[in-house]
Design a protein around this motif. Structure first.
Motif, PDB file in Angstrom:
ATOM      1  N   ASP A 673      39.446  88.415  55.700  1.00  0.00           N
ATOM      2  CA  ASP A 673      38.355  89.321  55.323  1.00  0.00           C
ATOM      3  C   ASP A 673      37.483  88.701  54.248  1.00  0.00           C
ATOM      4  O   ASP A 673      37.952  87.917  53.426  1.00  0.00           O
ATOM      5  CB  ASP A 673      38.944  90.630  54.790  1.00  0.00           C
ATOM      6  CG  ASP A 673      39.211  91.605  55.914  1.00  0.00           C
ATOM      7  OD1 ASP A 673      38.255  92.264  56.349  1.00  0.00           O
ATOM      8  OD2 ASP A 673      40.370  91.671  56.378  1.00  0.00           O
ATOM      9  N   ASP A 674      36.234  89.119  54.266  1.00  0.00           N
ATOM     10  CA  ASP A 674      35.310  88.715  53.211  1.00  0.00           C
ATOM     11  C   ASP A 674      34.597  89.964  52.717  1.00  0.00           C
ATOM     12  O   ASP A 674      33.821  90.578  53.456  1.00  0.00           O
ATOM     13  CB  ASP A 674      34.311  87.691  53.757  1.00  0.00           C
ATOM     14  CG  ASP A 674      33.505  87.036  52.638  1.00  0.00           C
ATOM     15  OD1 ASP A 674      33.093  87.752  51.700  1.00  0.00           O
ATOM     16  OD2 ASP A 674      33.267  85.814  52.718  1.00  0.00           O
ATOM     17  N   CYS A 675      34.924  90.380  51.498  1.00  0.00           N
ATOM     18  CA  CYS A 675      34.252  91.558  50.926  1.00  0.00           C
ATOM     19  C   CYS A 675      33.510  91.137  49.666  1.00  0.00           C
ATOM     20  O   CYS A 675      33.406  91.900  48.707  1.00  0.00           O
ATOM     21  CB  CYS A 675      35.235  92.684  50.664  1.00  0.00           C
ATOM     22  SG  CYS A 675      36.602  92.263  49.585  1.00  0.00           S
ATOM     23  N   GLY A 676      33.004  89.901  49.671  1.00  0.00           N
ATOM     24  CA  GLY A 676      32.287  89.419  48.496  1.00  0.00           C
ATOM     25  C   GLY A 676      33.263  89.205  47.359  1.00  0.00           C
ATOM     26  O   GLY A 676      34.445  88.913  47.574  1.00  0.00           O
ATOM     27  N   ASN A 677      32.766  89.355  46.139  1.00  0.00           N
ATOM     28  CA  ASN A 677      33.642  89.198  44.975  1.00  0.00           C
ATOM     29  C   ASN A 677      34.690  90.288  44.976  1.00  0.00           C
ATOM     30  O   ASN A 677      34.384  91.459  45.240  1.00  0.00           O
ATOM     31  CB  ASN A 677      32.827  89.245  43.692  1.00  0.00           C
ATOM     32  CG  ASN A 677      31.998  87.991  43.517  1.00  0.00           C
ATOM     33  OD1 ASN A 677      32.325  86.943  44.076  1.00  0.00           O
ATOM     34  ND2 ASN A 677      30.927  88.096  42.767  1.00  0.00           N
ATOM     35  N   ARG A 678      35.919  89.900  44.664  1.00  0.00           N
ATOM     36  CA  ARG A 678      37.026  90.841  44.791  1.00  0.00           C
ATOM     37  C   ARG A 678      37.425  91.381  43.427  1.00  0.00           C
ATOM     38  O   ARG A 678      37.622  90.625  42.481  1.00  0.00           O
ATOM     39  CB  ARG A 678      38.204  90.152  45.465  1.00  0.00           C
ATOM     40  CG  ARG A 678      37.750  89.517  46.789  1.00  0.00           C
ATOM     41  CD  ARG A 678      38.846  88.988  47.667  1.00  0.00           C
ATOM     42  NE  ARG A 678      39.855  88.231  47.000  1.00  0.00           N
ATOM     43  CZ  ARG A 678      41.118  88.143  47.437  1.00  0.00           C
ATOM     44  NH1 ARG A 678      41.480  88.781  48.526  1.00  0.00           N
ATOM     45  NH2 ARG A 678      41.990  87.425  46.797  1.00  0.00           N
ATOM     46  N   ILE A 679      37.551  92.689  43.356  1.00  0.00           N
ATOM     47  CA  ILE A 679      37.925  93.300  42.083  1.00  0.00           C
ATOM     48  C   ILE A 679      39.439  93.181  41.897  1.00  0.00           C
ATOM     49  O   ILE A 679      39.910  92.637  40.918  1.00  0.00           O
ATOM     50  CB  ILE A 679      37.488  94.781  42.022  1.00  0.00           C
ATOM     51  CG1 ILE A 679      35.980  94.892  42.247  1.00  0.00           C
ATOM     52  CG2 ILE A 679      37.872  95.393  40.658  1.00  0.00           C
ATOM     53  CD1 ILE A 679      35.509  96.297  42.566  1.00  0.00           C
ATOM     54  N   ASN A 680      40.209  93.682  42.869  1.00  0.00           N
ATOM     55  CA  ASN A 680      41.666  93.651  42.758  1.00  0.00           C
ATOM     56  C   ASN A 680      42.266  93.198  44.081  1.00  0.00           C
ATOM     57  O   ASN A 680      42.403  93.988  45.023  1.00  0.00           O
ATOM     58  CB  ASN A 680      42.188  95.033  42.369  1.00  0.00           C
ATOM     59  CG  ASN A 680      43.684  95.035  42.088  1.00  0.00           C
ATOM     60  OD1 ASN A 680      44.449  94.297  42.720  1.00  0.00           O
ATOM     61  ND2 ASN A 680      44.101  95.851  41.146  1.00  0.00           N
ATOM     62  N   PRO A 681      42.644  91.924  44.177  1.00  0.00           N
ATOM     63  CA  PRO A 681      43.142  91.383  45.448  1.00  0.00           C
ATOM     64  C   PRO A 681      44.343  92.145  45.999  1.00  0.00           C
ATOM     65  O   PRO A 681      44.489  92.280  47.220  1.00  0.00           O
ATOM     66  CB  PRO A 681      43.547  89.948  45.086  1.00  0.00           C
ATOM     67  CG  PRO A 681      42.722  89.607  43.889  1.00  0.00           C
ATOM     68  CD  PRO A 681      42.557  90.891  43.127  1.00  0.00           C
ATOM     69  N   HIS A 735      41.372  85.310  52.982  1.00  0.00           N
ATOM     70  CA  HIS A 735      40.033  85.770  52.640  1.00  0.00           C
ATOM     71  C   HIS A 735      39.083  84.608  52.382  1.00  0.00           C
ATOM     72  O   HIS A 735      39.517  83.494  52.095  1.00  0.00           O
ATOM     73  CB  HIS A 735      40.071  86.677  51.403  1.00  0.00           C
ATOM     74  CG  HIS A 735      40.446  85.941  50.148  1.00  0.00           C
ATOM     75  ND1 HIS A 735      41.746  85.694  49.797  1.00  0.00           N
ATOM     76  CD2 HIS A 735      39.682  85.390  49.181  1.00  0.00           C
ATOM     77  CE1 HIS A 735      41.772  85.032  48.665  1.00  0.00           C
ATOM     78  NE2 HIS A 735      40.546  84.827  48.268  1.00  0.00           N
ATOM     79  N   THR A 736      37.819  84.909  52.517  1.00  0.00           N
ATOM     80  CA  THR A 736      36.759  84.028  52.033  1.00  0.00           C
ATOM     81  C   THR A 736      35.919  84.887  51.100  1.00  0.00           C
ATOM     82  O   THR A 736      36.038  86.117  51.124  1.00  0.00           O
ATOM     83  CB  THR A 736      35.889  83.474  53.190  1.00  0.00           C
ATOM     84  OG1 THR A 736      35.338  84.575  53.929  1.00  0.00           O
ATOM     85  CG2 THR A 736      36.730  82.610  54.138  1.00  0.00           C
ATOM     86  N   VAL A 737      35.110  84.272  50.269  1.00  0.00           N
ATOM     87  CA  VAL A 737      34.297  85.035  49.318  1.00  0.00           C
ATOM     88  C   VAL A 737      32.829  84.654  49.463  1.00  0.00           C
ATOM     89  O   VAL A 737      32.432  83.536  49.148  1.00  0.00           O
ATOM     90  CB  VAL A 737      34.766  84.801  47.867  1.00  0.00           C
ATOM     91  CG1 VAL A 737      33.837  85.524  46.884  1.00  0.00           C
ATOM     92  CG2 VAL A 737      36.197  85.292  47.675  1.00  0.00           C
ATOM     93  N   THR A 738      32.056  85.578  50.005  1.00  0.00           N
ATOM     94  CA  THR A 738      30.613  85.397  50.106  1.00  0.00           C
ATOM     95  C   THR A 738      29.977  86.576  49.380  1.00  0.00           C
ATOM     96  O   THR A 738      29.866  87.666  49.928  1.00  0.00           O
ATOM     97  CB  THR A 738      30.167  85.384  51.590  1.00  0.00           C
ATOM     98  OG1 THR A 738      31.009  84.493  52.324  1.00  0.00           O
ATOM     99  CG2 THR A 738      28.719  84.948  51.731  1.00  0.00           C
TER     100      THR A 738
END
Ligand code: MCN
Ligand code: CUM
Length: 798
Positions: A673-681, A735-738
């Motif tokens: 999943d990619d939900c952008g910047n992650r607050i709490n993995p 995850h990836t981070v976009t």
């Protein structure tokens, strides 16, 4: 993990240990949940509280001839029997739905679906209320029902909504999107076209806690307090006020702990209104709590879309056009919980992750003698149906052209440098890198190995076949913007109110309402990150309209994209003021004060040892505020997002299909999943696990079914099958981070992605196990008998 460019991204966070962005903070709320101190609606007990039980129709379509409550009233402890006539006196016999239809609170004339609310009994305890409800005698003139949307639109179908002046048939609306002519041209000239019809069956969110309310009219203060299972307390307050005529400042809605919502607790239901009306009339608190079967049979269902998809492509599998036609069963009222201006929700996003030249969609909505609803169950307003359609169709195209389904996706993805990207139906995707997520998933899934294993089994005529399914979905979450999205006219912004106390801790009040997503933790993390505070020093409050700022609620994974942004902006406003106080405390010019995210401290530029913490600043704000500032340290933000956010992901499912029994076993389940910047993995992973389980429920088990007489045959947990630990395989998540370029902390929503993205991956896997023999589709839920029939059909059964 943060992007360093493009928009107001946060500066770097480095796991500074205060519980900021990206840290796996354990859930603050769990202490009370796991020690039995949660406070749900049914836990609320008030002195003199009465109990409400609803009398429901056994028929799906029937005119009410007479209601006799005398035998019920005769029972000891029964206080009142209410019918539509009683509610009419107070103008409460009907209520508006979120799509501007009018629904009976108690049936006035004609029952339109089985288990519809016909009368209500109010008694001193719940058991008496139940017994009395059985003694209410209702005479029905039974009419012919129609439960199937296609049959409902036939000329001789019984007319369901005969109370509406301009309603001559069961047709609700036609809706279209995209460019019809351009799409037709593409199809006319295309080298290859494929078509498939598929149903997205009727589902129910089935939260463990059913719906309920405790209404308490205080004649001394002229104030109505309703504790209720609500995903949107403020919006419900406004609607309550409008329906009841009680001024809004005299209505207080409290949504305490909620035992799961999944969309089920967005609409207003008759039970809430009846409880409130009864409390108003009787001047005593009234509790109404639904039973399981009442919940499944009458409250907001999900899906029920009959879809035909078509793709036009080149011989190389480059998709040029997508066409889709849908028949939507909306039940007896148009009561979908979605932004008012979108009759088909966000179904527009059916071109998914792919760069196509032209697209066209048409949809017809129909009334049937079934419960109303349509939008619920972990979906961003019909994106679930759209994702299912396009991800299934890509597999159909891959099989037609004999191209690997991973490869065909790669050929069609919107390239990562094409964002922001406007889709063929006019939606603005904020950011994405679809190929990266797919590559990662392929690697985690050991894709090539399973492809070889699949061929080996086919060659050996093995008893168990291997199927590999992919879904590279794009979600759309975070409604507003207010200009495009509203609920009953109220623009879909959201809010946060942050107050820092003199001793340096803080209370954050937010306009959204958690149902288990962990907001008390993650929203505190946002503030901890932005102010250098410790996460334990921030309390998050929600769900009480008397104290929280106005918000539109939690659904469509909008909390992080909208209220999360508001929390960050409110914290930054506090930070700005803190700077001025820091300057005063440090006896320096404000321009010379710098904030250091790493240490969480403010210091004088060039003199890091002349520093001050937010705790010291808070004291200064109340005890020594500079002349140019008001005392105190707080800020409010109402955030209207410029755009929605577009999380995405790639899921790969490997199944083993038993040719003898039709049973499907999960061999591997990979979710990137990619939900952008992650607050709490950790919370994100919990969201993914839960959502994948619901995706498995969707694909394999769940279905609200009806017989021809309109009886709900899938309306309890004996027949509506939820997945349990037994059916759930081991999930491998990645995850990836976009980051989202327009979100203050670069975050996108994630709560729905797994339920939206996984059903097509699962169906694609089962189809993939049989596609060498000619299978192009298997309908959900893929129970063993459904799968076996398909095996038999294509000559694979043994
Ligand atoms: N999160 C995060 N980093 C991100 C995005 C999200 O840490 N980049 C965290 C959030 O802070 C939040 C959680 O993940 O704690 C989910 O966030 P979000 O995606 O913003 O979704 P919402 O909080 O708005 O929740 C709604 C969504 C929906 S629409 C349904 S339906 C659903 C779901 O969440 N219902 C749920 N997950 C649920 N989980 C539980 N336990 N119960 C429900 O009823
Ligand atoms: Cu559509 S279910 Mo959630 O959006 O509450």
């Amino acid at each position: 993990q943060h992007a360093d460019d493009g928009g107001p991204q946060p500066e770097k966070h480095c796991g500074h240990g205060r519980g900021g962005m990206g840290e796996e903070v354990t859930r603050k709320e769990d202490k009370r949940f796991i020690t039995g101190r949660g406070n749900y609606v049914d836990d609320i007990k008030k002195p003199g509280m009465l109990h409400c039980e609803i009398v429901r129709s056994p028929h799906a379509h029937a005119r009410i001839e007479d209601i006799d409550g005398s035998r019920a009233m005769a029972l000891d402890g029964v206080v009142a029997v209410l019918t539509a006539d009683d509610l009419l006196e107070h103008d409460l016999a009907t209520m508006p739905t979120l799509m501007d239809d009018t629904q009976d609170v108690l049936v006035n004339d004609k029952v339109k679906f089985q288990s519809q609310e016909v009368a209500a009994v109010i008694a001193e305890d719940r058991y008496t209320a139940k017994d009395a409800a059985e003694k209410v005698e209702v005479e029905y003139d039974v009419l012919e029902p129609v439960v199937d949307a296609e049959e409902a639109l036939e000329d001789d179908a019984p007319l369901i909504r005969d109370e509406l002046d301009d309603q001559e048939d069961n047709h609700i609306f036609d809706w279209e999107t995209g460019d019809k002519e351009a799409t037709q041209e593409v199809f006319d000239e295309a080298a290859v076209t494929v078509e498939e019809q598929m149903e997205y069956q009727r589902l129910h969110p089935a939260p463990i806690e059913t719906c309920g309310a405790v209404a308490d009219w205080d004649p001394g203060k002229d104030k109505m307090t309703v504790h209720m299972t609500s995903q949107a307390p403020h919006a419900h307050r406004t609607l309550f006020s409008q329906v009841s005529g009680i001024p809004e400042h005299k209505v207080r809605i409290v949504s305490p702990d909620v035992g799961g919502g999944f969309g089920n607790k967005v609409p207003i239901y008759p039970g809430y209104v009846v409880a409130a009306a009864a409390s108003y009339v009787l001047e005593q608190p009234v509790k109404w709590i639904e039973e399981r079967s009442e919940n499944i049979q009458t409250t907001g269902f999900a899906r029920d879309y009959d879809m035909t998809g078509e793709i036009a492509a080149t011989e190389d599998g480059v998709i040029q056009g997508v066409k889709v036609d849908v028949l939507a069963n909306h039940g007896a009222y148009n009561a979908a919980a979605q932004p008012s201006k979108f009759p088909a929700g966000f179904f527009n996003i059916f071109t998914g992750s792919y760069d196509v030249d032209a697209a066209y969609g048409s949809l017809t909505g129909a009334f049937t003698n079934t419960a109303p609803g349509g939008v619920a169950y972990r979906c961003s307003f019909r994106v679930t149906e759209a994702v299912y359609l396009i991800e299934r169709m890509v597999k159909v195209l891959a099989d037609e052209l004999d191209v690997d389904p991973a490869e065909i996706r790669r050929r069609n993805f919107i390239p990562s440098d094409a964002f922001p990207y406007e889709s063929a139906t006019g939606w603005n995707y904020d950011s994405g890198d679809y190929e990266k997520a797919l590559d990662k998933a392929l690697e985690m899934a050991d894709y090539e190995h399973y492809r070889e294993e699949q061929q080996r089994r086919i060659a050996e005529d093995a008893d168990k076949l291997i199927g590999i399914g992919i879904s590279s979905f794009t979600e759309v979450v975070g409604a507003g913007p207010g200009k495009q999205c509203d609920i009953a006219g109220i623009e879909m912004f959201d809010s946060a109110d942050l107050r820092v106390n003199p001793t340096g801790n803080a209370v954050l009040r937010i306009g959204v309402q958690t149902q288990g997503q962990g907001h008390e933790t993650t929203f505190a993390q946002i503030v901890a990150e932005e102010l250098g505070m410790d996460v334990d020093d921030i309390t998050v409050e929600h769900g009480d309209t008397d104290t929280e700022p106005y918000g539109l609620g939690t659904y469509g994974s909008r909390s992080t994209p909208v209220a999360g942004a508001a929390a960050a902006v409110a914290a930054r406003k506090v930070r700005d003021k803190a700077k001025s106080i820091a300057a005063n405390e440090l006896e320096a010019a404000e321009e010379d004060i710098e904030w250091d995210r790493e240490s969480g401290e403010f210091h004088v530029a060039g003199a890091p040892d002349r520093s001050i913490t937010i705790t010291e600043i808070a004291a200064g704000a109340y005890m020594n505020s500079p002349g140019n500032e008001e005392p105190g340290l707080e800020a409010v933000n109402y955030y209207d997002p410029p755009e929605m956010t577009y999380p995405f992901g790639s899921y790969i499912v490997v199944v083993e299909v038993d040719r003898e029994t039709g049973e499907v076993d999960f061999e591997k389940f990979v979710a990137v999943d990619d939900c952008g910047n992650r607050i709490n993995p950790m919370i994100i992973e919990g969201q993914i696990h839960g959502g994948l389980a619901q995706g498995i429920g969707t694909a394999m088990l769940e279905h609200v079914t009806y017989d021809d007489n309109g009886n709900v045959t899938g309306g309890d947990f004996m027949n509506y099958l939820l997945p349990t630990a037994n059916e759930i395989p081991n999930f491998e998540t990645g995850h990836t981070v976009t980051p989202s370029p327009h979100h203050p902390i670069g975050a996108k929503g994630v709560g729905e992605s797994p339920t939206v993205g996984s059903p097509p991956a699962i169906v694609n896997a089962v189809v993939d196990a049989m596609s060498h023999a000619g299978t192009s589709h298997v309908e959900m839920p893929m129970t063993p008998d459904t799968v076996w029939e398909e095996l038999d059909e294509v000559g694979l059964s043994i």
